[in-house]
Write an enzyme that holds these catalytic residues in place. Structure first.
Site, PDB file in Angstrom:
ATOM      1  N   GLY A  83      -8.817 -10.396 -15.755  1.00 35.10           N
ATOM      2  CA  GLY A  83      -8.237 -11.360 -16.686  1.00 35.10           C
ATOM      3  C   GLY A  83      -8.147 -10.819 -18.099  1.00 35.10           C
ATOM      4  O   GLY A  83      -7.166 -11.056 -18.820  1.00 35.10           O
ATOM      5  N   ASP A  84      -9.162 -10.078 -18.534  1.00 36.48           N
ATOM      6  CA  ASP A  84      -9.149  -9.491 -19.873  1.00 36.48           C
ATOM      7  C   ASP A  84      -8.053  -8.433 -19.992  1.00 36.48           C
ATOM      8  O   ASP A  84      -7.314  -8.394 -20.974  1.00 36.48           O
ATOM      9  CB  ASP A  84     -10.498  -8.838 -20.168  1.00 36.48           C
ATOM     10  CG  ASP A  84     -11.555  -9.837 -20.599  1.00 36.48           C
ATOM     11  OD1 ASP A  84     -11.248 -10.726 -21.388  1.00 36.48           O
ATOM     12  OD2 ASP A  84     -12.701  -9.716 -20.136  1.00 36.48           O
ATOM     13  N   THR A  85      -7.968  -7.564 -19.005  1.00 35.73           N
ATOM     14  CA  THR A  85      -6.988  -6.486 -19.066  1.00 35.73           C
ATOM     15  C   THR A  85      -5.562  -7.031 -19.041  1.00 35.73           C
ATOM     16  O   THR A  85      -4.700  -6.574 -19.804  1.00 35.73           O
ATOM     17  CB  THR A  85      -7.205  -5.517 -17.893  1.00 35.73           C
ATOM     18  OG1 THR A  85      -8.546  -5.023 -17.937  1.00 35.73           O
ATOM     19  CG2 THR A  85      -6.244  -4.352 -17.975  1.00 35.73           C
TER      20      THR A  85
END
Length: 400
Positions: A170-172
């Site tokens: 999700g962060d990437t």
């Protein structure tokens, strides 16, 4: 012949984000030529100490994530620290931040602060749930946002606990969306001469990956369920265990490909079966098809399975670990590993895509020490005198 400049050469970026989403966006921009100043808290970004550490006590991850950036440590909880940050932002094209919504406003560093002093600023905000809406104030970690964004629901095996890849996906993905938003805003600024706010939410970035999940539900009332190692409605595409215990992925869902696959798997009866000539029929008979492929794979070691399939132009491949990737000649030929030096020792870090034929990005230096560029930025970009720098340093504005 003059060498072409990198696409983002001359673009000045201030990165206030910590951990992954914001810093990954900054890494993407820096790789393609942007001048990125990373503002870290005293002691540095926590990710410097996450996961496996090198002999300096710094994470190997940081050497990749911090590449091509200059590091400045500032105490943003102090008035002087915030004022120096504001001066850096006033002189930049892009700001990247991934604090909880409202934090920068509380520090006097919200978008309104820069509307007159830097009207062309691309003010990029990354958060779990976005800058508005009823969930805006909730803490938004990648794991949680992958759940509410719909990814975890379809990931796993039916009837079992939803699973995640062993990555902060999700962060990437949010970092990728932020970099795209910044590029779009910079393009638009050429005509309007105005900046804008880019609002990126982790859960929305994950939501963007859901393909037909929403229209299928709205149009047909169908809620896509987890399907293990397959994809609902496309057959055959699965993971199969071979005689050597290794797994291979086979995608034989094209009509002609399916015939070649079943012929290779020594099932000419299924290759010519009229029930299976088209994908809808194969979906109805998925268990039979997968059973036949699985039985064939179980009789051969994985290299032989792949060799036979490739000879008949059936899409297939192994499941690689990091060791497999680094030993593979195609990865090497495509330049997917770049070597840097850390205190004289070589270290390979991944190249960053996409590949640009005329102006390819690159790693100019690996992630360095926290605050390693504080003095040069203070004396250069901020124009502090030696006396001012030493006074603020003594006050702890730049950290211990």
């Amino acid at each position: 012949m003059n060498q072409r400049a990198l696409p983002l050469a001359g673009v000045k970026v201030v990165e206030l984000g910590q951990l992954l989403a914001g810093p990954f966006a900054g890494t993407l921009l820096a790789y393609f030529g942007a001048e990125v100043i990373k503002v870290e808290p005293p002691g540095g970004d926590p990710i410097r100490g996450w996961r496996t550490l090198d002999d300096t006590g710094t994470s190997f991850w940081w050497r990749s994530l911090g590449r091509n950036k200059r590091s400045v440590t500032l105490d943003l909880k102090s008035d002087a620290g915030r004022e120096l940050a504001a001066r850096l932002i006033d002189d930049s094209d892009v700001l990247i931040e991934n604090f909880r919504p409202g934090t920068l406003e509380n520090w006097g560093l919200g978008p309104e602060r820069f509307k007159e002093s830097n009207p062309g600023l691309i003010y990029t905000r990354i958060s779990g749930y976005g800058q508005d809406g009823p969930y805006a104030d909730k803490p938004g970690y990648a794991s949680v946002c992958e759940g509410i964004g719909g990814l975890r629901y379809v990931n796993g095996f039916p009837g079992e606990r939803p699973v995640r890849p062993n990555l902060s996906l999700g962060d990437t993905v949010a970092g990728l969306h932020a970099a795209l938003g910044i590029a779009l805003a910079l393009l638009e600024r050429h005509s309007s001469q105005q900046g804008q706010v880019v609002d990126v939410a982790l859960f929305e970035s994950v939501f963007n990956l859901l393909e037909a999940v929403i229209p299928e539900f709205d149009g047909a009332g169908e809620i896509r369920q987890p399907a293990g190692s397959t994809v609902t409605g496309i057959v055959p595409t699965n993971t199969y265990r071979c005689a050597d215990g290794k797994y291979v992925i086979i995608g034989g869902n094209g009509d002609s490909i399916f015939k070649r696959l079943m012929t290779t798997a020594e099932r000419p009866d299924l290759a010519e079966d009229p029930r299976l000539a088209k994908n809808p029929g194969r979906v109805e008979n998925e268990a039979e098809i997968d059973g036949a492929i699985e039985a064939w794979c179980a009789t051969l070691p994985s290299p032989e399975v792949l060799e036979k399939l490739e000879a008949n132009r059936v899409p297939c491949g192994p499941i690689y670990s990091a060791a497999d990737m680094m030993a593979d000649p195609h990865f090497q030929a495509r330049g997917l590993f770049q070597q840097v030096e850390i205190n004289g020792a070589p270290l390979k870090i991944p190249a960053i895509m996409p590949r640009l034929g005329g102006t390819p990005g690159g790693t100019r230096w690996p992630g360095g020490d926290a605050g390693g560029d504080t003095e040069s930025v203070a004396r250069g970009e901020l124009g502090l005198s030696e006396e001012e720098f030493q006074r603020l340093k003594a006050q702890g504005v730049f950290g211990a």
